[in-house]
Design a protein around this motif. Structure first.
Motif, short mmCIF file in Angstrom:
data_model
loop_
_atom_site.label_atom_id
_atom_site.label_comp_id
_atom_site.label_asym_id
_atom_site.label_seq_id
_atom_site.Cartn_x
_atom_site.Cartn_y
_atom_site.Cartn_z
N GLY A 25 -31.07 29.49 23.21
CA GLY A 25 -31.94 30.43 22.61
C GLY A 25 -32.96 29.80 21.63
N MET A 26 -32.85 30.33 20.45
CA MET A 26 -33.72 29.48 19.40
C MET A 26 -34.09 28.23 19.51
SD MET A 26 -33.87 30.36 15.26
CE MET A 26 -32.83 29.24 15.20
N VAL A 27 -32.96 27.35 19.50
CA VAL A 27 -33.49 25.96 19.43
C VAL A 27 -34.20 25.38 20.46
CG1 VAL A 27 -32.34 23.55 19.70
CG2 VAL A 27 -31.58 25.25 17.78
N ILE A 28 -33.76 26.04 21.94
CA ILE A 28 -34.69 25.76 23.08
C ILE A 28 -36.01 26.07 23.06
CG2 ILE A 28 -34.04 27.30 24.84
CD1 ILE A 28 -33.90 23.50 25.20
N GLY A 29 -36.14 27.17 22.43
CA GLY A 29 -37.51 27.72 22.15
C GLY A 29 -38.32 26.86 21.44
N GLN A 30 -37.80 26.34 20.18
CA GLN A 30 -38.69 25.38 19.44
C GLN A 30 -38.63 24.22 20.08
OE1 GLN A 30 -40.19 25.81 16.76
NE2 GLN A 30 -40.38 23.80 15.69
N VAL A 31 -37.88 23.76 20.84
CA VAL A 31 -38.14 22.39 21.55
C VAL A 31 -39.37 22.53 22.64
CG1 VAL A 31 -37.23 20.82 23.63
CG2 VAL A 31 -35.73 21.69 21.93
N GLU A 32 -39.42 23.83 23.30
CA GLU A 32 -40.65 23.93 24.07
C GLU A 32 -41.80 24.04 23.19
OE1 GLU A 32 -40.53 23.95 27.56
OE2 GLU A 32 -38.66 23.18 27.39
N ASP A 33 -41.61 24.95 22.05
CA ASP A 33 -42.79 25.13 21.11
C ASP A 33 -43.39 23.77 20.92
OD1 ASP A 33 -44.83 27.02 20.41
OD2 ASP A 33 -43.84 26.66 18.11
N MET A 34 -42.70 22.60 20.52
CA MET A 34 -43.25 21.47 20.09
C MET A 34 -44.00 20.63 21.37
SD MET A 34 -41.91 20.79 16.98
CE MET A 34 -42.81 19.08 17.12
N LYS A 35 -43.60 21.06 22.42
CA LYS A 35 -44.51 20.59 23.47
C LYS A 35 -45.95 21.24 23.67
CE LYS A 35 -40.42 19.64 26.52
NZ LYS A 35 -39.89 20.45 27.69
N ASN A 36 -45.82 22.39 23.19
CA ASN A 36 -47.23 23.06 22.95
C ASN A 36 -48.01 22.57 21.65
OD1 ASN A 36 -49.15 25.18 22.74
ND2 ASN A 36 -47.98 26.84 22.98
N HIS A 37 -47.17 22.23 20.58
CA HIS A 37 -47.94 21.67 19.53
C HIS A 37 -48.53 20.28 19.89
CE1 HIS A 37 -47.50 23.92 15.67
NE2 HIS A 37 -46.30 24.55 16.36
N LEU A 94 -44.98 30.15 28.66
CA LEU A 94 -45.36 30.66 27.18
C LEU A 94 -44.18 31.86 26.79
CD1 LEU A 94 -47.09 29.71 24.87
CD2 LEU A 94 -48.68 31.45 25.41
N LEU A 95 -44.27 32.82 27.84
CA LEU A 95 -43.36 33.96 27.50
C LEU A 95 -41.99 33.70 27.85
CD1 LEU A 95 -45.18 36.83 29.32
CD2 LEU A 95 -45.37 36.16 26.83
N ASN A 96 -41.47 33.05 28.81
CA ASN A 96 -40.10 33.00 29.20
C ASN A 96 -39.51 31.64 28.49
OD1 ASN A 96 -40.35 35.19 30.98
ND2 ASN A 96 -41.06 33.87 32.74
N ASP A 97 -40.06 30.57 28.23
CA ASP A 97 -39.31 29.52 27.90
C ASP A 97 -39.84 28.98 26.37
OD1 ASP A 97 -38.80 29.21 30.41
OD2 ASP A 97 -39.98 27.44 30.92
N VAL A 98 -40.90 29.97 25.87
CA VAL A 98 -41.18 29.74 24.47
C VAL A 98 -40.76 31.10 23.62
CG1 VAL A 98 -42.71 29.14 22.51
CG2 VAL A 98 -43.07 27.95 24.72
N TYR A 99 -41.46 31.98 23.80
CA TYR A 99 -41.31 33.34 23.05
C TYR A 99 -40.09 33.94 23.20
CZ TYR A 99 -46.58 33.33 22.67
OH TYR A 99 -47.87 33.00 22.23
N ALA A 100 -39.61 34.12 24.42
CA ALA A 100 -38.25 34.79 24.74
C ALA A 100 -37.23 34.01 23.87
CB ALA A 100 -38.03 34.84 26.30
N PRO A 101 -36.87 32.72 24.02
CA PRO A 101 -35.83 31.88 23.57
C PRO A 101 -36.14 31.97 21.87
CG PRO A 101 -36.88 30.41 24.63
CD PRO A 101 -37.44 31.80 25.20
N LYS A 102 -37.33 31.59 21.50
CA LYS A 102 -37.74 31.25 20.01
C LYS A 102 -37.77 32.41 19.22
CE LYS A 102 -41.31 29.06 17.12
NZ LYS A 102 -40.89 28.15 16.51
N THR A 103 -38.39 33.47 19.76
CA THR A 103 -38.35 34.71 18.92
C THR A 103 -37.41 35.98 19.31
OG1 THR A 103 -40.73 34.18 18.49
CG2 THR A 103 -39.96 36.31 17.76
#
Lengths: 309, 309
Positions: free
Chosen positions: B159-171, B182-191
């Motif tokens: 969930g949240m942690v893996i969303g942040q892992v993916e979000d870092m790749k975006n950053h 964006l929807l399935n690998d970042v927003y869904a787990p992160k938020t």
């Protein structure tokens, strides 16, 4: 071969297998599971889960698949703490057991997140411990909930985390360093708290559905649990002081003040032996009260302090 | 005044009080408890615990002291995630809600440790939820254990942690950014994962000992729980897209690609509305199946997306 060596030969592969299995499915992202595995599957001796299992065996109880699983949770906590301790903002260690530390290998953000995931995962291991059970030997939910509560207490801001907070002051030479502070505010929470948890977890798991305590009243069990908590804590303190004695050379480089620096090698060794003596006395009392309790394994834990356990 | 505004007026002070009380005794070191409190008691709207409580109220169930406490655990998780996300190695934010972020105020090592302590503490909150009970309305241990398991699942490497892992790749602009990712690998787990947890937790807590579901069979309850999980997830997705729309200006500075950048404002708004429509349909189905279910509060959650909730 001591009884402990035999016990380790039997159970180390099973602990590793449990860790490997759970870590393999620890994330929905296989690259990230690999990072988590890298942090944990590093050839450690698994002292903490081994202590839990040894306590169960000492009470003559069977180590069920559920007990094996719950015993490994503390190793996730231990591993996360090493990953975060190694970070640049903390101890800034590029190596761990001769291999690149997690942040050195995967980057700093990843190391923070791997640590976070391992800590979170530890509580999943506890709460799902019965999932490995195939023989209807479940641990009661109430007991697992209590173990989860105790794990968070010993790992968090009453235990390991606050020990690291104080240890950072030592690293930065910010603290007023004296013996009491070092023992009570650093060593006790940072090292001894998780080992105390490991030991009391073993005791609790031995007595959930057991008749092993001679006088099997609630008070007797509660006394036994407390004795094991103190045993694990004493063991942890002796273990930490021995670690200081072994690492004396490195400390000059790291500019950290450890007990031998403060009171000398002889006095530090005496302190260590005091904890060991106290721990042995606890085993003597326990063996007197509970005739089903075999102290040999736990005595071996104390005897090998200073060996490469 | 909507039903939600009234509900918030009643429950926000109680959530704050519960958080304040638990954080005040969260560490053996009062300076460190203060740092933990600083990270959590920052004037947030407590969307996540509020959602849990709103679900319980929607089923006409009483919000007991134990339910209030367990609902706040997710806020500890949310707060730790913000502390770690703000770190220099992550999003490197010096401010949070107009005040210095935890690392800006207390230092980087402290921020890592405050985050660790909050995450660990969240599981203490769940496992000790019954401790606040004075009226013998305990939540079953089995249920708390399951909630602890679900929290670790939604907060960790699924969930949240893996969303942040993916979000870092975006950053870092490392990812192949497309809408699905964006929807399935970042927003869904992160938020959305934590909001999904908050909603299903409310549903589970409503049905532990209840007769509120018209057809009170296990299958009916399980269907209801799943519906609430999806409702919370839909709400989370819509909430995140709205957040992107609101933050469009800032993203250029931060070099992060969000949904409106990728598909434009109109298409992003349509995506958001699709999640909201789906969530409303779930409430309609639920209201049809369960006559004790009052959808008003949860409709209000959906209606205020975009407002400052």
């Amino acid at each position: 071969m001591t009884k402990l060596t035999a016990f380790q030969s039997e159970w180390l592969p099973k602990i590793e297998q449990q860790l490997k299995q759970d870590l393999g499915v620890a994330s929905r992202d296989s690259d990230f599971s690999e990072m988590m595995s890298y942090a944990v599957l590093n050839g450690g001796k698994r002292l903490r889960p081994m202590l839990t299992l040894a306590v169960v065996a000492s009470f003559g109880q069977k180590i069920t698949p559920s007990i094996l699983k719950v015993a490994t949770a503390v190793e996730w906590v231990h591993a996360y703490s090493l990953v975060h301790d190694d970070l640049p903002a903390m101890d800034n260690d590029l190596f761990r057991r001769g291999k690149p530390s997690v942040h050195a290998r995967y980057g700093e953000a990843e190391a923070i997140l791997v640590g976070d995931a391992l800590l979170t995962g530890a509580f999943h291991v506890v709460s799902s411990a019965n999932s490995t059970d195939t023989e209807n030997e479940n641990i009661a939910a109430k007991e697992l909930l209590l173990l989860s509560q105790m794990l968070s207490y010993h790992a968090g801001a009453f235990g390991m985390v606050i020990g690291q907070v104080e240890d950072m002051k030592n690293h930065r030479q910010e603290a007023k360093i004296d013996v009491n502070w070092l023992l009570n505010d650093v060593y006790a929470p940072k090292t001894a708290a998780l080992l105390g948890f490991s030991a009391i977890a073993g005791s609790r798991l031995s007595h959930v559905n057991s008749n092993s305590v001679a006088d099997n009243s609630e008070i007797a069990i509660s006394t036994t649990n407390s004795a094991l908590l103190t045993f694990g804590t004493d063991f942890g303190m002796a273990f930490q002081i021995q670690d200081d004695l072994d690492d004396l050379d490195q400390d000059d480089v790291e500019k950290i003040t450890s007990l031998p620096h403060l009171i000398g090698i002889t006095a530090a060794s005496e302190k260590r032996d005091k904890y060991l003596t106290h721990a042995r006395q606890l085993l003597t009392d326990l063996a007197t009260r509970d005739l089903t309790f075999d102290r040999t394994l736990l005595d071996d834990f104390l005897n090998v302090i200073g060996d490469d356990i």
